[in-house]
Scaffold this active site. Structure first.
Site, PDB file in Angstrom:
ATOM      1  N   ASP A  30      27.309  27.771  48.690  1.00  0.00           N
ATOM      2  CA  ASP A  30      28.870  26.999  48.499  1.00  0.00           C
ATOM      3  C   ASP A  30      28.443  25.476  48.902  1.00  0.00           C
ATOM      4  O   ASP A  30      27.953  25.393  49.914  1.00  0.00           O
ATOM      5  CB  ASP A  30      29.713  27.586  49.180  1.00  0.00           C
ATOM      6  CG  ASP A  30      31.059  27.418  48.756  1.00  0.00           C
ATOM      7  OD1 ASP A  30      31.679  28.435  48.370  1.00  0.00           O
ATOM      8  OD2 ASP A  30      31.421  26.116  48.793  1.00  0.00           O
ATOM      9  N   GLU A 151      34.891  41.340  37.896  1.00  0.00           N
ATOM     10  CA  GLU A 151      35.389  41.990  39.143  1.00  0.00           C
ATOM     11  C   GLU A 151      36.890  42.654  38.944  1.00  0.00           C
ATOM     12  O   GLU A 151      37.802  41.915  38.238  1.00  0.00           O
ATOM     13  CB  GLU A 151      35.453  41.112  40.499  1.00  0.00           C
ATOM     14  CG  GLU A 151      36.393  39.762  40.122  1.00  0.00           C
ATOM     15  CD  GLU A 151      37.627  39.831  40.258  1.00  0.00           C
ATOM     16  OE1 GLU A 151      38.176  40.996  41.058  1.00  0.00           O
ATOM     17  OE2 GLU A 151      38.610  38.986  40.059  1.00  0.00           O
ATOM     18  N   PHE A 152      37.290  43.681  39.506  1.00  0.00           N
ATOM     19  CA  PHE A 152      38.635  44.125  39.604  1.00  0.00           C
ATOM     20  C   PHE A 152      39.140  44.447  40.992  1.00  0.00           C
ATOM     21  O   PHE A 152      39.953  45.365  41.233  1.00  0.00           O
ATOM     22  CB  PHE A 152      38.748  45.538  38.720  1.00  0.00           C
ATOM     23  CG  PHE A 152      37.842  45.376  37.134  1.00  0.00           C
ATOM     24  CD1 PHE A 152      38.948  45.073  36.258  1.00  0.00           C
ATOM     25  CD2 PHE A 152      36.743  45.691  36.987  1.00  0.00           C
ATOM     26  CE1 PHE A 152      38.424  45.113  35.038  1.00  0.00           C
ATOM     27  CE2 PHE A 152      36.613  45.466  35.513  1.00  0.00           C
ATOM     28  CZ  PHE A 152      37.262  45.109  34.535  1.00  0.00           C
ATOM     29  N   GLU A 155      43.536  42.053  46.160  1.00  0.00           N
ATOM     30  CA  GLU A 155      43.545  41.277  47.750  1.00  0.00           C
ATOM     31  C   GLU A 155      44.174  42.606  48.332  1.00  0.00           C
ATOM     32  O   GLU A 155      45.043  42.904  47.764  1.00  0.00           O
ATOM     33  CB  GLU A 155      44.114  39.913  47.545  1.00  0.00           C
ATOM     34  CG  GLU A 155      43.350  38.834  46.692  1.00  0.00           C
ATOM     35  CD  GLU A 155      43.924  37.509  46.911  1.00  0.00           C
ATOM     36  OE1 GLU A 155      44.731  37.370  47.856  1.00  0.00           O
ATOM     37  OE2 GLU A 155      43.592  36.662  46.191  1.00  0.00           O
ATOM     38  N   ALA A 252      59.844  47.761  40.848  1.00  0.00           N
ATOM     39  CA  ALA A 252      60.668  46.256  40.578  1.00  0.00           C
ATOM     40  C   ALA A 252      60.725  45.586  41.823  1.00  0.00           C
ATOM     41  O   ALA A 252      60.655  46.066  42.821  1.00  0.00           O
ATOM     42  CB  ALA A 252      61.921  47.016  39.943  1.00  0.00           C
ATOM     43  N   GLY A 253      60.730  44.283  41.478  1.00  0.00           N
ATOM     44  CA  GLY A 253      60.720  43.348  42.477  1.00  0.00           C
ATOM     45  C   GLY A 253      61.295  42.042  42.112  1.00  0.00           C
ATOM     46  O   GLY A 253      61.539  41.819  40.971  1.00  0.00           O
ATOM     47  N   GLY A 257      53.019  37.702  41.679  1.00  0.00           N
ATOM     48  CA  GLY A 257      52.232  36.506  41.798  1.00  0.00           C
ATOM     49  C   GLY A 257      50.646  36.460  42.037  1.00  0.00           C
ATOM     50  O   GLY A 257      50.124  37.444  41.460  1.00  0.00           O
ATOM     51  N   CYS A 260      45.734  35.939  40.115  1.00  0.00           N
ATOM     52  CA  CYS A 260      44.974  36.212  38.840  1.00  0.00           C
ATOM     53  C   CYS A 260      46.282  36.616  37.790  1.00  0.00           C
ATOM     54  O   CYS A 260      46.089  36.081  36.580  1.00  0.00           O
ATOM     55  CB  CYS A 260      44.574  37.705  38.922  1.00  0.00           C
ATOM     56  SG  CYS A 260      43.012  37.577  39.915  1.00  0.00           S
ATOM     57  N   ARG A 327      49.079  31.695  46.770  1.00  0.00           N
ATOM     58  CA  ARG A 327      49.042  31.205  45.149  1.00  0.00           C
ATOM     59  C   ARG A 327      49.863  32.066  44.484  1.00  0.00           C
ATOM     60  O   ARG A 327      50.046  33.148  44.530  1.00  0.00           O
ATOM     61  CB  ARG A 327      47.511  31.368  44.791  1.00  0.00           C
ATOM     62  CG  ARG A 327      46.557  30.300  45.056  1.00  0.00           C
ATOM     63  CD  ARG A 327      45.205  30.537  44.930  1.00  0.00           C
ATOM     64  NE  ARG A 327      44.596  31.728  45.343  1.00  0.00           N
ATOM     65  CZ  ARG A 327      43.333  32.245  45.250  1.00  0.00           C
ATOM     66  NH1 ARG A 327      42.572  31.561  44.126  1.00  0.00           N
ATOM     67  NH2 ARG A 327      42.642  33.385  45.788  1.00  0.00           N
TER      68      ARG A 327
HETATM   69  C1  UDX Z   1      45.010  41.849  40.776  1.00  0.00           C
HETATM   70  C2  UDX Z   1      44.244  43.065  39.881  1.00  0.00           C
HETATM   71  O1  UDX Z   1      44.976  44.202  40.318  1.00  0.00           O
HETATM   72  C3  UDX Z   1      42.775  43.145  40.260  1.00  0.00           C
HETATM   73  O2  UDX Z   1      42.517  44.243  39.488  1.00  0.00           O
HETATM   74  C4  UDX Z   1      42.333  41.777  39.574  1.00  0.00           C
HETATM   75  O3  UDX Z   1      40.811  41.806  40.087  1.00  0.00           O
HETATM   76  C5  UDX Z   1      42.940  40.561  40.524  1.00  0.00           C
HETATM   77  O4  UDX Z   1      44.311  40.654  40.220  1.00  0.00           O
HETATM   78  P1  UDX Z   1      45.817  40.954  43.114  1.00  0.00           P
HETATM   79  O5  UDX Z   1      46.245  39.803  42.304  1.00  0.00           O
HETATM   80  O6  UDX Z   1      44.986  41.145  44.407  1.00  0.00           O
HETATM   81  O7  UDX Z   1      44.999  41.937  42.084  1.00  0.00           O
HETATM   82  O8  UDX Z   1      47.121  42.046  43.453  1.00  0.00           O
HETATM   83  P2  UDX Z   1      48.152  43.281  42.891  1.00  0.00           P
HETATM   84  O9  UDX Z   1      47.948  44.377  43.780  1.00  0.00           O
HETATM   85  O10 UDX Z   1      47.518  43.548  41.585  1.00  0.00           O
HETATM   86  O11 UDX Z   1      49.517  42.531  42.779  1.00  0.00           O
HETATM   87  C6  UDX Z   1      49.758  41.270  41.967  1.00  0.00           C
HETATM   88  C7  UDX Z   1      51.131  41.089  42.150  1.00  0.00           C
HETATM   89  O12 UDX Z   1      52.027  42.215  41.568  1.00  0.00           O
HETATM   90  C8  UDX Z   1      51.458  41.160  43.424  1.00  0.00           C
HETATM   91  O13 UDX Z   1      52.443  39.811  43.591  1.00  0.00           O
HETATM   92  C9  UDX Z   1      52.688  42.120  43.551  1.00  0.00           C
HETATM   93  O14 UDX Z   1      53.503  42.130  44.617  1.00  0.00           O
HETATM   94  C10 UDX Z   1      53.020  42.471  42.155  1.00  0.00           C
HETATM   95  N1  UDX Z   1      53.281  43.948  42.033  1.00  0.00           N
HETATM   96  C11 UDX Z   1      52.620  44.678  41.937  1.00  0.00           C
HETATM   97  C12 UDX Z   1      54.760  44.049  41.781  1.00  0.00           C
HETATM   98  O15 UDX Z   1      55.413  43.338  41.535  1.00  0.00           O
HETATM   99  N2  UDX Z   1      55.135  45.559  41.291  1.00  0.00           N
HETATM  100  C13 UDX Z   1      54.060  46.536  41.340  1.00  0.00           C
HETATM  101  O16 UDX Z   1      54.324  47.859  40.991  1.00  0.00           O
HETATM  102  C14 UDX Z   1      52.664  46.134  41.692  1.00  0.00           C
END
Ligand code: UDX
Length: 438
Positions: A30, A151-152, A155, A252-253, A257, A260, A327
């Site tokens: 880095d 990657e999948f 966080e 639901a919410g 955010g 990704c 973010r």
């Molecule tokens: C996501 C993907 O899941 C992961 O595979 C990819 O590599 C990177 O992007 P991440 O951004 O870490 O991962 O979080 P994730 O658990 O997917 O949640 C994303 C957003 O969706 C969060 O803001 C979460 O609060 C929201 N969410 C998730 C909902 O509002 N409802 C849900 O049922 C699930």
């Protein structure tokens, strides 16, 4: 094997630690000296449960090290993973500047064969672009392969996801390169899909776009639930029992955010627009997500009368629990909209810190939930940290001036909250005249 990881952000560090755990020797590269120094001391530069322990273990064992010396690192490694950031540009397209810089460095410092693996989420065709940049930067032609291996990781669950991926996608043009990448993951018991780089690149975007769409779908249904007195939580429970739909990403919410979903949907829309295509479903998923917080604020405002002049507690800043990542965090958008209504805002998060740009006499962060809720008229839950679920809500009730609870993640038991004296409102959940949740 000796593996070089270019980029020591969230994906780079987790990927590097996975390979160290699988028995490989890893170097993280880095340009940020401060970050490299911190990581070299075995300290994480971001919050991720459990990962600090793994980093400490591998730094002490010498199975992972960090450096800023690009020329030596590239010269000494034949396997290079690119894990640099791909932020969004103004127009929604992915900013591939860091990918370009990494590719140029690889080309310039290549003396013998390299296997270059693209881990970051990048638009379809990026591996071809990467190949071109490396070739152009080489002082003399030397053979190399470029493979896509998206990657999948989620966080907050990164270590679990790294060790137990649902699938390992390898996009390669040459079988020998695919075999090399596959061997790196050998100890893992996960299905491996070998395909072309372009297909692998789209697989990643399509997965994120689908998950984001699932969330927007249930958020749209929740708007209907609110007006026809149906609890969305029961609807999603039934949906989730259908094996063809599955139970995940149906909460639901406040909307999605993070680093990704919002960015990847924009990038996919941009790619399609470049081919004169409109992806209507994704446009709508994005629209629902953008309008979800304003929609909820309007709904909740009808309940409380007006937010104007009120004191509101906001619990949870990060875009989801178990991370300090702000973010595209829904809480920040909500705070800005509340601030415009001249509301006094008191915020709390177990690990994330309010950005200095938002901090003011109007918006303040507190160290405990009790302090945050003291003399508030309402509390809004923005991310489902367990500490909020487990809080002593009877005691918190006694500290508040008025007792509105707006649960932006449907994480609390509404009937219990109502029994404690709260005016409880979830997302897509209405309160009947008797005070019980429907
Ligand atoms: C996501 C993907 O899941 C992961 O595979 C990819 O590599 C990177 O992007 P991440 O951004 O870490 O991962 O979080 P994730 O658990 O997917 O949640 C994303 C957003 O969706 C969060 O803001 C979460 O609060 C929201 N969410 C998730 C909902 O509002 N409802 C849900 O049922 C699930």
């Amino acid at each position: 094997m000796n593996i070089l990881i270019m980029g020591t952000g969230y994906v780079g560090v987790t990927t590097g630690l996975l390979f160290a755990e699988l028995g490989h020797q890893v170097t993280g590269l880095d340009p940020d000296r401060e970050k490299v120094n911190t990581l070299s001391e075995g300290l994480l530069t971001f919050y991720e449960p459990g990962l600090d322990r793994i980093l400490w273990k591998h730094v002490r064992a010498g199975s992972i090290r960090f450096t800023t010396d690009a020329s030596a690192a590239i010269r000494d490694h034949s396997i290079i993973f690119i894990c640099v950031g791909t932020p969004s540009r103004e127009d929604g397209s992915a900013d591939l500047r860091y990918m370009g810089q990494a590719a140029t460095q690889i080309g310039q410092h290549t003396k013998e064969y390299k296997l270059v693996v693209m881990k970051s989420t990048v638009p379809v065709g990026t591996c071809e672009q990467l190949t071109h940049i490396i070739r152009e930067a080489q002082p003399a032609p030397i053979s190399f392969d470029v493979v896509s291996n998206p990657e999948f990781l989620r966080e907050g669950n990164a270590w679990h996801d790294a060790l137990h991926p649902d699938r390992i996608v390898i996009g390669a043009l040459h079988a020998s390169a695919a075999v090399q990448v596959r061997q790196l993951y050998d100890p893992l018991d996960s299905p491996v899909l070998v395909t072309t780089p372009r297909t692998a690149e789209l697989m990643k975007y399509a997965a994120n776009a689908f998950l984001a769409t699932k969330i927007s779908f249930i958020n749209e249904i929740s708007r209907l639930c609110e007006v026809i007195d149906v609890p969305v939580t029961e609807v999603s429970a039934a949906l989730g029992m259908d094996h063809r739909i599955g139970p995940h990403f149906l909460n639901a919410g406040l909307g999605y955010g993070g680093s990704c979903f919002p960015k990847d949907i924009q990038a996919l829309l941009h790619i399609a627009a470049g081919h004169d295509l409109t992806l209507g479903i994704l446009e709508q998923a994005d629209h629902v997500n953008r309008t979800q917080i304003p929609h909820l604020l309007r709904t909740w405002e009808q309940a409380i009368g007006s937010f104007h002049g009120k004191t509101i507690a906001v619990l949870g800043l990060s875009f989801k629990p178990d991370t300090d990542d702000l973010r595209e965090a829904p809480a920040l958008k909500l705070i800005s909209l509340l601030a415009a209504r001249e509301t006094a805002i008191r915020v709390h998060d177990p690990v994330a810190t309010l950005p200095s740009t938002l901090r003011s006499s109007q918006i303040q962060q507190f160290g405990s939930i009790e302090e945050t809720l003291a003399q508030c008229d309402a509390v809004i839950l923005c991310s489902e940290w367990p500490t909020y679920k487990e809080a002593d809500w009877a005691r918190l009730h006694s500290l508040m001036r008025d007792h509105y609870c707006f649960d932006g993640r449907n994480m609390l038991d509404g009937n219990r909250m109502a029994a404690l004296g709260f005016h409880y409102y979830g997302v897509g959940i209405v309160q009947s005249r008797e005070g019980r949740m429907l």
